[in-house]
Scaffold this motif. Sequence first.
Motif, mmCIF file in Angstrom:
data_model
loop_
_atom_site.group_PDB
_atom_site.id
_atom_site.type_symbol
_atom_site.label_atom_id
_atom_site.label_comp_id
_atom_site.label_asym_id
_atom_site.label_seq_id
_atom_site.Cartn_x
_atom_site.Cartn_y
_atom_site.Cartn_z
ATOM 1 N N ASN A 267 1.475 -1.324 0.092
ATOM 2 C CA ASN A 267 0.358 -0.277 0.029
ATOM 3 C C ASN A 267 0.903 0.968 0.050
ATOM 4 N N VAL A 268 1.909 0.943 0.668
ATOM 5 C CA VAL A 268 2.957 2.165 0.330
ATOM 6 C C VAL A 268 3.339 2.826 -0.669
ATOM 7 N N PHE A 269 3.636 1.931 -1.219
ATOM 8 C CA PHE A 269 4.200 2.004 -2.937
ATOM 9 C C PHE A 269 3.138 2.156 -3.882
ATOM 10 N N ALA A 270 1.714 1.515 -3.544
ATOM 11 C CA ALA A 270 1.509 2.112 -4.308
ATOM 12 C C ALA A 270 0.769 3.901 -3.848
ATOM 13 N N ARG A 271 1.196 4.046 -2.717
ATOM 14 C CA ARG A 271 0.397 5.527 -2.276
ATOM 15 C C ARG A 271 1.518 6.639 -3.270
ATOM 16 N N HIS A 272 3.214 6.240 -3.134
ATOM 17 C CA HIS A 272 3.703 6.818 -3.895
ATOM 18 C C HIS A 272 3.628 6.995 -5.969
ATOM 19 N N ALA A 273 3.129 5.897 -5.572
ATOM 20 C CA ALA A 273 2.738 5.484 -7.545
ATOM 21 C C ALA A 273 1.762 6.456 -7.412
ATOM 22 N N ARG A 274 0.880 7.058 -6.849
ATOM 23 C CA ARG A 274 -0.464 7.618 -7.363
ATOM 24 C C ARG A 274 -0.091 9.088 -7.191
ATOM 25 N N HIS A 275 0.666 9.222 -6.274
ATOM 26 C CA HIS A 275 1.046 10.487 -6.039
ATOM 27 C C HIS A 275 1.962 10.882 -7.080
ATOM 28 N N ALA A 276 2.997 10.014 -7.358
ATOM 29 C CA ALA A 276 4.224 10.575 -8.268
ATOM 30 C C ALA A 276 3.519 10.249 -9.853
ATOM 31 N N GLY A 346 7.567 9.390 1.454
ATOM 32 C CA GLY A 346 7.949 9.402 2.905
ATOM 33 C C GLY A 346 6.479 9.311 2.881
ATOM 34 N N ASP A 347 6.305 10.238 4.209
ATOM 35 C CA ASP A 347 4.805 10.556 5.334
ATOM 36 C C ASP A 347 4.023 11.620 4.371
ATOM 37 N N PHE A 348 3.494 11.196 3.122
ATOM 38 C CA PHE A 348 3.258 12.165 2.570
ATOM 39 C C PHE A 348 1.514 11.458 2.030
ATOM 40 N N ASN A 349 0.673 13.020 2.434
ATOM 41 C CA ASN A 349 -0.905 12.754 1.960
ATOM 42 C C ASN A 349 -1.792 13.685 0.963
ATOM 43 N N ASP A 350 -3.322 13.193 -0.096
ATOM 44 C CA ASP A 350 -3.366 14.186 -1.487
ATOM 45 C C ASP A 350 -2.990 15.768 -0.848
ATOM 46 N N LEU A 351 -3.620 16.195 0.495
ATOM 47 C CA LEU A 351 -3.132 17.189 0.336
ATOM 48 C C LEU A 351 -2.314 17.725 0.340
ATOM 49 N N ALA A 379 -4.132 17.327 -11.348
ATOM 50 C CA ALA A 379 -3.049 16.451 -10.232
ATOM 51 C C ALA A 379 -4.899 15.861 -9.556
ATOM 52 N N MET A 380 -5.633 17.072 -9.024
ATOM 53 C CA MET A 380 -6.252 17.354 -8.689
ATOM 54 C C MET A 380 -7.515 15.849 -9.107
ATOM 55 N N ASP A 381 -7.844 16.054 -10.667
ATOM 56 C CA ASP A 381 -8.629 15.378 -11.178
ATOM 57 C C ASP A 381 -8.290 13.532 -11.332
ATOM 58 N N TYR A 382 -5.993 13.572 -11.330
ATOM 59 C CA TYR A 382 -6.001 11.942 -11.239
ATOM 60 C C TYR A 382 -6.330 11.855 -9.895
ATOM 61 N N LEU A 383 -6.528 12.356 -8.963
ATOM 62 C CA LEU A 383 -5.884 11.829 -7.840
ATOM 63 C C LEU A 383 -7.727 11.444 -7.827
ATOM 64 N N ALA A 384 -8.527 12.232 -7.617
ATOM 65 C CA ALA A 384 -10.210 12.111 -7.644
ATOM 66 C C ALA A 384 -10.512 10.770 -8.581
ATOM 67 N N ALA A 385 -10.003 10.319 -9.516
ATOM 68 C CA ALA A 385 -10.052 9.295 -10.371
ATOM 69 C C ALA A 385 -9.626 8.110 -9.850
ATOM 70 N N ASN A 386 -8.703 8.064 -9.216
ATOM 71 C CA ASN A 386 -7.530 6.864 -8.440
ATOM 72 C C ASN A 386 -7.478 7.064 -7.463
ATOM 73 N N ASP A 387 -8.764 7.293 -6.913
ATOM 74 C CA ASP A 387 -8.920 6.581 -5.151
ATOM 75 C C ASP A 387 -8.371 5.391 -4.633
ATOM 76 N N LEU A 388 -7.387 5.475 -3.668
ATOM 77 C CA LEU A 388 -7.288 3.778 -2.989
ATOM 78 C C LEU A 388 -8.095 3.178 -2.648
ATOM 79 N N PRO A 389 -8.509 2.498 -2.118
ATOM 80 C CA PRO A 389 -8.882 1.281 -1.781
ATOM 81 C C PRO A 389 -8.839 2.220 0.445
#
Length: 389
Positions: A267-276, A346-351, A379-389
């Motif tokens: 999940n950590v890797f998926a979070r990084h991939a999505r933010h990248a 690292g310790d990072f989130n959408d906002l 970027a916001m559009d991408y995050l919205a369309a690709n929410d993590l579970p």
Amino acid sequence: MKSGRHFLQIPGPTNTPERVHRAMHRSVIDHRGPDFATLGAGLLEDLKAVFKTESRVVIYPASGTGAWEAALVNTLAPGDRVLMYETGQFATLWKNMAAKLGFDPVFMQGDWRSGANAEAIGAQLREDKAHAVKAVCVVHNDTATGVTSDIAAVRRAMDEAGHPALLIVDTISSLGSIDFRMDEWGVDVTVAGSQKGLMLPPGLSFNAISDKAMAAAEANGTRRSYWDWRDMVGPNASGFFPYTPATTLLYGLREALDMLAEEGLENVFARHARHAEATRRAVAAWGLEILCRNPAEYSNALTAVLMPDEKGADALRKTILDGFDMSLGTGLNKVADKVFRIGHLGDFNDLMLMGTLCGVEMGLNRAGVAYQPGGAQAAMDYLAANDLP
Ligand SMILES: Cc1ncc(COP(=O)(O)O)c(C=O)c1O
């Protein structure tokens, strides 16, 4: 005095979570006492999961550069040839170190926009009929360029060449952010540091050591002391260190490992991939270019962005620091002033990501850079369309 919080968006040191801060805020204990043994033994065991290895991990009270040196001096003797690949500034510094230590680095030329070319490494090794090359050194994620290298492909190329060299990999800015599989990929020594994906302050570094690398170290009669793996083995068996460990940072490491385990590494890797990916969408919408040429090699830890006309990155970073209190990574050496680097690891989130990207977009505007507005929205559009579970 500025109000609000500073945005530390360099690609490491990264933002340290409150939980890690609180874990370190305690009295130092006796590093030869029973409480320390429990802490040390637990860490040495639990670190293995982060490296995806069954092999031994050692911890140095040192920056990543120390762990680079440890990897080299334990396995190599002066004059030994070592194949290193120019992925960027960190590969260059490691090569310089190898030369200073009296090894014989062969530096395979790169363009600072691409990862290590496994085929070229294989071809070079096939030429080396006498097996003069004792180690191949690759930086998994070159933090200067935002380019990752395919470590599994390098291992395959080495195997296909039938070459016995050790594979030594720098994961200083990938471990805990980008998938890395030491055992599956046949890595002999992994080099890592505390201040990036592990979410700690700088000051700890690591070597994970395969049995083959340990055997090479045992057989290596070259003088070494502080970095000597052999001195770690005895004390580490019961959770102790051969010298005074960085106790406070180790409390932080305990907390950071717990946090990674709670989230789950995948999940950590998926979070990084999505933010990248969201960051790359922003860069594309701005009409700017990413330094990394090949999408398969894009880094999920940071993005290095080329300036229009390849100049003015330092002025832009200054505008953003002065105006919005955000630190971005500087361009290093061959790409100085040409690129700025956005750390999203690292310790990072959408906002935090959106604050970062808005800061960059506001800075591009204020600095008068030629860009298209709309990156933050993309970027916001991408995050919205690709929410993590
Ligand atoms: C990929 C990589 N290797 C090595 C280093 C050197 O580590 P340190 O600065 O902790 O000594 C760094 C530092 O940023 C890095 O990013």
